[in-house]
Scaffold this active site. Structure first.
Site, short mmCIF file in Angstrom:
data_model
loop_
_atom_site.label_atom_id
_atom_site.label_comp_id
_atom_site.label_asym_id
_atom_site.label_seq_id
_atom_site.Cartn_x
_atom_site.Cartn_y
_atom_site.Cartn_z
N LYS A 1 0.82 -0.86 0.00
CA LYS A 1 -0.22 0.05 -0.25
C LYS A 1 0.88 1.43 0.47
O LYS A 1 1.59 1.60 0.41
CB LYS A 1 -1.04 -0.30 1.36
CG LYS A 1 -1.77 -1.22 0.95
CD LYS A 1 -3.03 -0.82 2.26
CE LYS A 1 -3.59 -1.95 2.82
NZ LYS A 1 -4.72 -2.04 1.67
N ARG B 1 -11.05 -11.51 1.97
CA ARG B 1 -11.14 -12.58 1.23
C ARG B 1 -10.13 -14.14 1.33
O ARG B 1 -11.70 -14.97 1.37
CB ARG B 1 -11.56 -12.00 -0.07
CG ARG B 1 -10.53 -12.43 -0.83
CD ARG B 1 -11.29 -10.68 -2.47
NE ARG B 1 -10.93 -9.60 -2.15
CZ ARG B 1 -11.11 -8.53 -2.94
NH1 ARG B 1 -11.56 -9.02 -3.62
NH2 ARG B 1 -11.26 -7.65 -2.78
#
Ligand code: BES
Ligand code: ZN
Ligand code: ZN
Length: 494
Positions: free
Chosen positions: A263, A337
Site C-alpha cells: 500500500k 477475502r
C-alpha cells in the site's frame, strides 16, 4: 466509567451539579429554559451552550427522535468534559404522556459511547470530571405515580442492556485502537482467553500447525511473511436449549501493509483497524453471553498480519483453499477475502442456521457508500432485509449491495477456479463479496450474510456518537440482529 441511573423524582427536585436541557426546534418556551439568557446571547441553536449561573447546559436539537437523541447524548458528555461538573441531571419535558422510553435509551447509549476516548498512550490524560448522569422519569401532567414507577422499572431493564452493549462496543474500540506492534494475533488470542474468564464462553485457539492440518492454504499464505504467527480464535457460547445456531466470522488482520502489492504510505496508516471485524465478533459474543441470548453462538476470528519479505505470498501464486478451490492471486492486498474464505469454510462445518461475516474488506465499499455506512451482501434477500432493519434500529447505518451474475464473471481466472481480484475497476465491494460467496456451499448460501464495515470501522473525523479512532462498528447491529432473531423464533414457538 460514567454511571447512569433512572429516578422517579421530578427533574427539578433531583440534585446535580449541572442540568442538561434540550432546546427543541429553536423553541425556548419552557420553564426549564432561561429565554432571556438565550435571547441576549443571540443564540443560533448550532452548538451547546452553558448557562454558568443557572448551571444549565442547553443542547439544540432538531427534533425529538432516537437518532438525534443518541447524538445529543454524546454531545452532552463531550461538552461537559471541559467543565468540572461531577454530576448532571436530565429530564424529558416534551415527552408525550404515554411515550415509551426509547428516546431516553438513545440518549443513554449516546452518552456512554460518546464518553469513550483511547488515552492509554497519553502521558497527560485529560479525564472527564463527569461521573454520573441522573435521569428523571417524573410523571407527566396527568400521568399517575404508578405509571412513572412502571416507567422506571421498564427503563432500568433497558439500562442494563444498554450498559452491556456499550461496554462491549468500548472493549471492541479499545482492542482495535491498540497499536499493531502490541495487538498481534497472539495478543488477540490471549486477550480473548482472558476476557472470557468467569463467563459462559469457551475459547479454542488454532495455531499455525493446526491451520496446516485444517488445510487452510489461503489463510496461511497471507500470514506467511509475518514474524507474528497467525491465530484462529474460536469462541463458543452454548446455552441450554438454544433456538438456533449462529456462527459469526470476523476478519482479524492485525496489520494490512498490502503485502508485496504494498500500500502507498497514506493508505497504510489506519490499517491497524483491519482487525475491526474480528474485534466486533468478540464484542458481539461478549454482549450475547451477558444478555443470556437463547442462541448457540460461535465466533471465529481469523487473526494474522499481511506483511512483506522473502517468504511472502506473491501475485501470480495459486493457492489451494480449505474448501479445495484454487485461487489465483492478482493482488496480495486483497488478503481479507483469502483469510475469510478459509474461516467461512471452517464455520460451515459447524452447521449454522445463520452465518454472518464482518470485515473491513474493501476500499470500494467506502467509495460506494461513504464513511458512515456498511455494506450488506448475500444471496438471501429476506435475511438481508431483516439484518438491515436490525442494524438501523441499533443506530448503525447499512445498505444492501446486490450481487449479480455479471460481476461474478469478473472474478474468473484462466488458470484457477477463481481470482482474488476483479478484472474491472468498478464494483469492488460486490466482487469481493461474490468472491466470498464462492466458498459458501450450496446448502448454506441462503443462510449467509457478508457485512463490509470498511467505511465506519475507523473514524478519522468524529461523527454521531463516535470519537476519533475505532468506532466498534458491527457490534450494535450484530447484537440487535441476534436479539431480534431470538424474539422471532420465540414467537414462532409459542
Ligand atoms: N483492508 C483493505 C480494505 C480497506 C480499505 C479497509 C480502506 C478500510 C479502509 C483490504 O484488504 C484491501 O486492501 N482491499 C483492496 C482490494 C483490492 C486490492 C482489490 C482495496 O480495497 O483496495
Ligand atoms: Zn489489503
Ligand atoms: Zn485488509
Amino acid at each position: 466509567m460514567l454511571k447512569i441511573s433512572a429516578h422517579k423524582e421530578s427533574f427539578t427536585s433531583i440534585k446535580a451539579d449541572v442540568a442538561i436541557v434540550f432546546v427543541i426546534n429553536k423553541n425556548t418556551k419552557h420553564k426549564w429554559i432561561d429565554q432571556k439568557f438565550l435571547h441576549d446571547l443571540a443564540y443560533q441553536h448550532k452548538s451547546p451552550v452553558l448557562h454558568q449561573q443557572a448551571k444549565t447546559l442547553y443542547i439544540p436539537l432538531g427534533s425529538l427522535e432516537v437518532d438525534s437523541m443518541r447524538e445529543a447524548g454524546a454531545t452532552a458528555v463531550k461538552t461537559l468534559k471541559s467543565y468540572p461538573f461531577k454530576s448532571a441531571k436530565i429530564g424529558f419535558y416534551t415527552l408525550p404522556k404515554s411515550s415509551d422510553t426509547s428516546i431516553m435509551a438513545a440518549f443513554t447509549l449516546g452518552a456512554l459511547l460518546g464518553d469513550y476516548s483511547f488515552d492509554t498512550f497519553l502521558s497527560k490524560k485529560q479525564p472527564s470530571s463527569l461521573r454520573e448522569i441522573l435521569i428523571s422519569l417524573e410523571s407527566y401532567d396527568t400521568d399517575s405515580a404508578g405509571a412513572t414507577k412502571e416507567r422506571v422499572q421498564d427503563f432500568s431493564k433497558q439500562l442494563d442492556e444498554i450498559k452491556i452493549i456499550t461496554k462491549s462496543v468500548n472493549i471492541t474500540r479499545d482492542l482495535v485502537n491498540t497499536p499493531p506492534q502490541i495487538a498481534t494475533p497472539k495478543y488477540l488470542a490471549n486477550y480473548a482467553q482472558d476476557l472470557i474468564k468467569g463467563t459462559n464462553l469457551s475459547c479454542k485457539i488454532l495455531k499455525k500447525q493446526e491451520l496446516k492440518k485444517e488445510k487452510m492454504g489461503a489463510y496461511l499464505a497471507v500470514a506467511k511473511a509475518s514474524s507474528k504467527s497467525p491465530r484462529l480464535i474460536h469462541l463458543s457460547y452454548k446455552p441450554k436449549n438454544p433456538q438456533k445456531k449462529v456462527v459469526l466470522v470476523g476478519k482479524g488482520l492485525t496489520y494490512d501493509s498490502g503485502g508485496l502489492s504494498l500500500k502507498p504510505s497514506d493508505y497504510m496508516t489506519t490499517m491497524k483497524a483491519d482487525k475491526s471485524g474480528g474485534c466486533a465478533v468478540l464484542g458481539i459474543m461478549l454482549a450475547a453471553e451477558k444478555l443470556g441470548l437463547p442462541l448457540e453462538i460461535h465466533g471465529i476470528i481469523g487473526a494474522c498480519e499481511n506483511m512483506i519479505g522473502g517468504n511472502a505470498y506473491k501475485p501470480d501464486d495459486v493457492l489451494i483453499s480449505r474448501e479445495g478451490k484454487s485461487i489465483e492471486i492478482g493482488n496480495t492486498d486483497a488478503e481479507g477475502r483469502l483469510v475469510l474464505a478459509d474461516c467461512l469454510s471452517y464455520a460451515q462445518d459447524l452447521d449454522p442456521d445463520v452465518l454472518i461475516d464482518f470485515a473491513t474488506l474493501t476500499g470500494a465499499c467506502v467509495v460506494g457508500l461513504g464513511e458512515y455506512t456498511s455494506g450488506v451482501m448475500g444471496y438471501n434477500q429476506k435475511l438481508q432485509l431483516d439484518f438491515t432493519q436490525s442494524a438501523l434500529d441499533s443506530g448503525e447505518l447499512v445498505a444492501i449491495l446486490p450481487f449479480n451474475r455479471h460481476i461474478k464473471k469478473l472474478i474468473e481466472s484462466k488458470i484457477a477456479d477463481v481470482s482474488n481480484v476483479s478484472s474491472s475497476r468498478y464494483g469492488g465491494a460486490i466482487s469481493a463479496g461474490m468472491f466470498l460467496g464462492e466458498f459458501i456451499r450450496e446448502s448454506y448460501k441462503d443462510k449467509w450474510l457478508h457485512i463490509d464495515i470498511a467505511g465506519p470501522a475507523f473514524v478519522a473525523k468524529e461523527w454521531d456518537i463516535n470519537p476519533y479512532g475505532a468506532s466498534g462498528a458491527g457490534v450494535r447491529m450484530g447484537v440487535r440482529f441476534l436479539q431480534d432473531i431470538s424474539k422471532i423464533s420465540k414467537a414462532r414457538k409459542q
